[in-house]
Design a protein around this motif. Sequence first.
Motif, short mmCIF file in Angstrom:
data_model
loop_
_atom_site.label_atom_id
_atom_site.label_comp_id
_atom_site.label_asym_id
_atom_site.label_seq_id
_atom_site.Cartn_x
_atom_site.Cartn_y
_atom_site.Cartn_z
N PRO A 299 62.98 -11.72 49.81
CA PRO A 299 62.05 -11.05 48.89
C PRO A 299 61.77 -11.93 47.69
O PRO A 299 62.62 -12.71 47.23
CB PRO A 299 62.82 -9.78 48.48
N ILE A 300 60.56 -11.80 47.12
CA ILE A 300 60.11 -12.71 46.08
C ILE A 300 60.96 -12.61 44.81
O ILE A 300 61.17 -13.61 44.12
CB ILE A 300 58.61 -12.48 45.76
N ASP A 301 61.48 -11.42 44.47
CA ASP A 301 62.31 -11.32 43.27
C ASP A 301 63.62 -12.08 43.46
O ASP A 301 64.12 -12.72 42.53
CB ASP A 301 62.56 -9.86 42.89
N ARG A 302 64.17 -12.03 44.67
CA ARG A 302 65.38 -12.80 44.96
C ARG A 302 65.06 -14.29 45.00
O ARG A 302 65.85 -15.12 44.53
CB ARG A 302 65.97 -12.34 46.30
N LEU A 303 63.90 -14.65 45.56
CA LEU A 303 63.53 -16.06 45.62
C LEU A 303 63.35 -16.64 44.21
O LEU A 303 63.76 -17.78 43.95
CB LEU A 303 62.23 -16.21 46.42
N LYS A 304 62.76 -15.85 43.34
CA LYS A 304 62.61 -16.30 41.95
C LYS A 304 63.98 -16.61 41.34
O LYS A 304 64.16 -17.63 40.66
CB LYS A 304 61.91 -15.22 41.13
N ARG A 305 64.95 -15.76 41.58
CA ARG A 305 66.30 -15.99 41.06
C ARG A 305 66.90 -17.25 41.69
O ARG A 305 67.57 -18.03 41.01
CB ARG A 305 67.18 -14.78 41.33
N MET A 306 66.66 -17.46 42.98
CA MET A 306 67.18 -18.65 43.64
C MET A 306 66.58 -19.91 43.04
O MET A 306 67.26 -20.94 42.89
CB MET A 306 66.91 -18.58 45.14
N TYR A 307 65.27 -19.88 42.72
CA TYR A 307 64.65 -21.02 42.04
C TYR A 307 65.43 -21.37 40.78
O TYR A 307 65.70 -22.54 40.49
CB TYR A 307 63.21 -20.68 41.62
N GLN A 308 65.73 -20.33 40.00
CA GLN A 308 66.40 -20.56 38.71
C GLN A 308 67.84 -21.01 38.88
O GLN A 308 68.34 -21.82 38.09
CB GLN A 308 66.34 -19.29 37.85
N GLU A 309 68.53 -20.47 39.89
CA GLU A 309 69.91 -20.85 40.12
C GLU A 309 70.03 -22.28 40.63
O GLU A 309 71.02 -22.97 40.34
CB GLU A 309 70.55 -19.92 41.15
N ALA A 310 69.05 -22.73 41.38
CA ALA A 310 69.13 -24.03 42.06
C ALA A 310 69.24 -25.18 41.07
O ALA A 310 68.59 -25.19 40.01
CB ALA A 310 67.93 -24.22 42.96
N ARG A 311 70.03 -26.16 41.42
CA ARG A 311 70.11 -27.37 40.61
C ARG A 311 68.78 -28.13 40.66
O ARG A 311 68.36 -28.74 39.67
CB ARG A 311 71.23 -28.27 41.13
N LEU A 312 68.12 -28.05 41.81
CA LEU A 312 66.88 -28.80 42.02
C LEU A 312 66.13 -28.17 43.20
O LEU A 312 66.74 -27.75 44.17
CB LEU A 312 67.21 -30.26 42.35
N THR A 313 64.79 -28.09 43.09
CA THR A 313 63.96 -27.63 44.20
C THR A 313 63.21 -28.83 44.77
O THR A 313 62.66 -29.64 44.02
CB THR A 313 62.97 -26.54 43.75
N ILE A 314 63.18 -28.92 46.11
CA ILE A 314 62.53 -30.05 46.79
C ILE A 314 61.49 -29.49 47.75
O ILE A 314 61.80 -28.61 48.55
CB ILE A 314 63.56 -30.89 47.56
N THR A 315 60.26 -30.00 47.67
CA THR A 315 59.18 -29.56 48.56
C THR A 315 58.71 -30.76 49.38
O THR A 315 57.85 -31.52 48.94
CB THR A 315 58.02 -28.95 47.75
N PRO A 316 59.27 -30.94 50.59
CA PRO A 316 58.88 -32.08 51.43
C PRO A 316 57.64 -31.72 52.26
O PRO A 316 57.62 -30.71 52.96
CB PRO A 316 60.10 -32.26 52.33
N LEU A 317 56.61 -32.54 52.18
CA LEU A 317 55.35 -32.23 52.86
C LEU A 317 54.89 -33.39 53.73
O LEU A 317 55.11 -34.56 53.39
CB LEU A 317 54.26 -31.94 51.83
N LEU A 318 54.24 -33.04 54.84
CA LEU A 318 53.56 -34.02 55.68
C LEU A 318 52.14 -34.21 55.16
O LEU A 318 51.58 -33.32 54.52
CB LEU A 318 53.53 -33.53 57.12
N GLU A 319 51.55 -35.35 55.46
CA GLU A 319 50.14 -35.58 55.10
C GLU A 319 49.28 -34.80 56.09
O GLU A 319 49.27 -35.10 57.28
CB GLU A 319 49.81 -37.07 55.15
N THR A 320 48.58 -33.78 55.60
CA THR A 320 47.72 -32.96 56.45
C THR A 320 46.35 -32.82 55.78
O THR A 320 46.22 -32.99 54.56
CB THR A 320 48.31 -31.56 56.66
N ALA A 321 45.35 -32.47 56.59
CA ALA A 321 44.00 -32.31 56.05
C ALA A 321 43.88 -31.03 55.24
O ALA A 321 43.02 -30.92 54.37
CB ALA A 321 42.98 -32.29 57.19
N TYR A 322 44.74 -30.06 55.51
CA TYR A 322 44.72 -28.80 54.77
C TYR A 322 45.87 -28.77 53.76
O TYR A 322 46.90 -29.42 53.95
CB TYR A 322 44.82 -27.61 55.73
#
Length: 363
Positions: free
Chosen positions: A232-255
């Motif tokens: 759930p988004i409220d729990r995810l928000k808390r996880m963002y804050q608890e995390a030492r670091l957030t990493i978003t690994p992405l592939l090169e895509t047209a979209y």
Amino acid sequence: MRILFLFAMDWSKEIVDYERGLVPSHRNFGYVEVKKMGHEPIACRRPAPLRTLLSRPPLWRVYQALWAALQQRSADAIFAVNEAAALPLLVLKRLGLLRTPVMVFNVGLTHSRNLSGHRRKMWHWLLPCAEAVISQTQREFEDVAREFGLRADRQFLLHMLVDMDFFKADPDVPAGDYCLSVGTSGAKDFPTLLEAFPRGEKLVIVTDPYNARLIEQHIEPGMAVEVRQAIPIDRLKRMYQEARLTITPLLETAYGSGHTVVLENMALGKPVIVSHVSGMREYFEDGVSAIGYRVGDVEDLRAKIRAYLDDPAKFAHIGRQSRDWVSRFSSEKFAGALIEIARKSAPPKARRRELKSDPSPPA
């Protein structure tokens, strides 16, 4: 203005959940802010007798398009929040059964499945019927024009949005002992992340079933990796804050992909590491609002993660200034731009009606 909002499925629960404070407004793609600005957003709802039948997305979208056609005389514009929601509506438009201006928010028009075969022919036939096709990145804007031959005055650029009020940092959330990666769809590059992630550190990944299966194939023995789904988004928000670091690994895509997670972390003032893909260039400034790394480069990603974990204070300025930087993507600015696009797309009669109903004196 009276704007009909079309979603890929019945969205009434999300709208109600926002009103209850459970989800951010950006899940409703400007619906909330358009209403706050004094306009009238309308969303279709499933009638009780058809609730089960219309739980199937294709049937829902056809029903919603027919509903919109019946509402068209009292609507100034129709906003489809993605191309899937727009598809049946554009068929009605092509057949001459709909006259109200249609705005389509481009979420995956440049996905490879839409750029070849019968799908490409279908979009090439239907998309020019829309008065406005709105892309989230400059690359998508250019690709849509090239692939589908749209007129220049029918194309608009409007970036993804974030609810700055919902994503305010809570000072009482304690620090956790894990790094976090969040994302769904085939544009995520979790194999590179798993190869680069420092052994001995803890990683939590929140994703979908497709990526969960892929991740399981790349986890090496002894790695402290936990995979979760449907948070759930409220729990995810808390996880963002608890995390030492957030990493978003992405592939090169047209979209485009990954925007929402990056924007949410910026709004919370949390440093985030993200791939330098073309679809993300407009959404962060390296070293200012986020930390970038070369796409698919294991060594570069490993070095960026290790540098941050070894000395978080060296990157503290990114967290301090990222909230101000990301305010340019606020839900309010998205809604304001959407209203302007609707005004440009609406016929003169609709614009005169709006001016007549505006009680404010002329400037």
